[in-house]
Design an enzyme around this catalytic site. Structure first.
Site, PDB file in Angstrom:
ATOM      1  N   SER A 156     -16.667 -27.266  58.806  1.00 25.96           N
ATOM      2  CA  SER A 156     -16.771 -28.726  58.829  1.00 25.96           C
ATOM      3  C   SER A 156     -15.395 -29.327  59.077  1.00 25.96           C
ATOM      4  CB  SER A 156     -17.318 -29.250  57.501  1.00 25.96           C
ATOM      5  OG  SER A 156     -17.195 -30.657  57.446  1.00 25.96           O
TER       6      SER A 156
ATOM      7  N   HIS B  28     -19.278 -28.178  62.629  1.00 25.99           N
ATOM      8  CA  HIS B  28     -20.026 -29.192  61.877  1.00 25.99           C
ATOM      9  C   HIS B  28     -19.206 -30.470  61.818  1.00 25.99           C
ATOM     10  CE1 HIS B  28     -23.296 -30.315  59.177  1.00 25.99           C
ATOM     11  NE2 HIS B  28     -22.393 -30.945  58.443  1.00 25.99           N
TER      12      HIS B  28
ATOM     13  N   ASP C 120     -19.137 -34.211  60.397  1.00 17.80           N
ATOM     14  CA  ASP C 120     -19.692 -35.132  59.409  1.00 17.80           C
ATOM     15  C   ASP C 120     -19.361 -36.574  59.781  1.00 17.80           C
ATOM     16  OD1 ASP C 120     -20.916 -33.441  57.367  1.00 17.80           O
ATOM     17  OD2 ASP C 120     -18.901 -32.674  57.041  1.00 17.80           O
TER      18      ASP C 120
ATOM     19  N   MET D 133     -19.836 -40.456  58.601  1.00 21.23           N
ATOM     20  CA  MET D 133     -20.173 -41.312  57.460  1.00 21.23           C
ATOM     21  C   MET D 133     -19.792 -42.747  57.777  1.00 21.23           C
ATOM     22  SD  MET D 133     -18.623 -38.905  54.441  1.00 21.23           S
ATOM     23  CE  MET D 133     -18.651 -37.105  54.606  1.00 21.23           C
TER      24      MET D 133
ATOM     25  N   HIS E 106     -23.752 -34.264  61.947  1.00 18.33           N
ATOM     26  CA  HIS E 106     -24.513 -34.669  60.753  1.00 18.33           C
ATOM     27  C   HIS E 106     -24.272 -36.153  60.511  1.00 18.33           C
ATOM     28  CE1 HIS E 106     -24.992 -34.166  56.084  1.00 18.33           C
ATOM     29  NE2 HIS E 106     -25.959 -34.877  56.623  1.00 18.33           N
TER      30      HIS E 106
ATOM     31  N   MET F 146     -24.572 -39.181  58.448  1.00 19.65           N
ATOM     32  CA  MET F 146     -24.794 -39.756  57.116  1.00 19.65           C
ATOM     33  C   MET F 146     -24.585 -41.265  57.248  1.00 19.65           C
ATOM     34  SD  MET F 146     -22.924 -36.851  54.794  1.00 19.65           S
ATOM     35  CE  MET F 146     -21.867 -36.252  56.127  1.00 19.65           C
TER      36      MET F 146
ATOM     37  N   MET G  71     -28.633 -30.241  51.524  1.00 18.20           N
ATOM     38  CA  MET G  71     -27.372 -30.635  50.901  1.00 18.20           C
ATOM     39  C   MET G  71     -27.298 -30.049  49.491  1.00 18.20           C
ATOM     40  SD  MET G  71     -25.671 -32.324  53.135  1.00 18.20           S
ATOM     41  CE  MET G  71     -24.341 -32.779  52.016  1.00 18.20           C
TER      42      MET G  71
ATOM     43  N   GLY H 266     -21.099 -37.260  51.210  1.00 15.95           N
ATOM     44  CA  GLY H 266     -20.107 -38.323  51.202  1.00 15.95           C
ATOM     45  C   GLY H 266     -18.688 -37.880  50.932  1.00 15.95           C
TER      46      GLY H 266
ATOM     47  N   GLY I 125     -15.995 -34.223  50.448  1.00 16.62           N
ATOM     48  CA  GLY I 125     -15.794 -32.777  50.495  1.00 16.62           C
ATOM     49  C   GLY I 125     -15.300 -32.260  49.153  1.00 16.62           C
TER      50      GLY I 125
ATOM     51  N   ASP J 214     -25.138 -27.061  53.160  1.00 15.13           N
ATOM     52  CA  ASP J 214     -23.824 -27.707  53.205  1.00 15.13           C
ATOM     53  C   ASP J 214     -23.462 -28.214  51.822  1.00 15.13           C
ATOM     54  OD1 ASP J 214     -21.541 -29.155  53.748  1.00 15.13           O
ATOM     55  OD2 ASP J 214     -22.521 -30.632  55.028  1.00 15.13           O
TER      56      ASP J 214
ATOM     57  N   GLY K  69     -20.107 -27.130  48.771  1.00 19.47           N
ATOM     58  CA  GLY K  69     -19.657 -26.166  47.769  1.00 19.47           C
ATOM     59  C   GLY K  69     -19.778 -24.716  48.202  1.00 19.47           C
TER      60      GLY K  69
ATOM     61  N   GLY L 269     -16.208 -26.456  54.635  1.00 19.57           N
ATOM     62  CA  GLY L 269     -15.039 -27.212  55.058  1.00 19.57           C
ATOM     63  C   GLY L 269     -13.781 -26.717  54.398  1.00 19.57           C
TER      64      GLY L 269
END
Length: 214
Positions: free
Chosen positions: A6, A31, A33, A35, A64, A66, A135, A140, A142, A173, A175, A195
């Site tokens: 990510s 990936h 992200d 937002m 992705h 969001m 998820m 929102g 990392g 996605d 942790g 990430g």
């Protein structure tokens, strides 16, 4: 296993170098992200950030969204080079309409659910999807801790895929490290988004290799 670093955790002052490095070590997906500060309480990047990366690497661009209005913005993200676009079930009134719209743009359609959303709400959508993103943290930010209830969702998607010969990839996605990745693989995950674990690693080659060999 497909490894999807990510870029949220990359060094944006040398983004192309960072992306080429993870590609060199075997990562197949990138990936991305997105937002908007509304659907999630953070703001990241738009399509212009990655459109210039597209000609420089051979990775699959996994975008992705969001954001509150994925329908309105989808075309711009496709034009910038997205291969997959994943939107949130919680962000649209008619998920099937959104999936059909993405396919009309010649991009693969993915859907995601937040940790608090029951994955079974997707059951009628599964035949039409190319990817389902589970998820394992709240979207929102990392660097969050993996939430183990994601494993039940992955297993559900694995069983539905096997029973019906569906085509979607099962992605997870949040942790992700070697231990949580191993747990996800055991219950059916096929794409691992990571990430911090990859981009902040002292030895990215070893980290990516370990994930690929799960």
């Amino acid at each position: 296993m497909i490894v999807a670093p990510s870029i949220l955790a990359a060094n944006f002052s040398r983004l192309l170098e960072e992306v080429k490095d993870v590609e060199k070590h075997g990562a197949q997906f990138l990936h991305i992200d997105v937002m908007d500060g509304h659907f999630v309480p953070n703001i990241t990047i738009g399509p212009m950030v990655y459109q210039n990366l597209k000609p420089e690497v051979k990775m699959t661009f996994d975008v992705h969204l969001m954001i509150d209005d994925p329908y309105f913005y989808a075309k711009a993200f496709v034009k910038a080079g997205a291969d997959y676009i994943t939107f949130h079930y919680e962000a649209v009134k008619d998920p099937l309409e959104m999936i059909s719209y993405l396919h009309s743009l010649n991009v693969k359609a993915g859907i995601s659910v937040k940790p608090g959303t029951d994955v079974q709400v997707l059951e009628k959508l599964l035949p039409d999807l190319d990817l389902v993103l589970v998820m394992s943290v709240e979207p929102g930010f990392g660097g969050q801790t993996f939430q183990k209830q994601a494993l039940e969702k992955i297993a559900y998607l694995r069983d539905k895929k096997a029973e019906n010969n569906y085509r979607y990839l099962i992605e997870v996605d949040g942790g992700i490290n070697f231990e949580t990745a191993r747990l996800c693989k055991e219950v059916g995950a096929e794409v691992l988004v990571a990430g911090t674990y990859i981009f902040k690693a002292k030895d990215r080659k070893a980290v990516i290799s370990d994930l690929l060999e799960l």
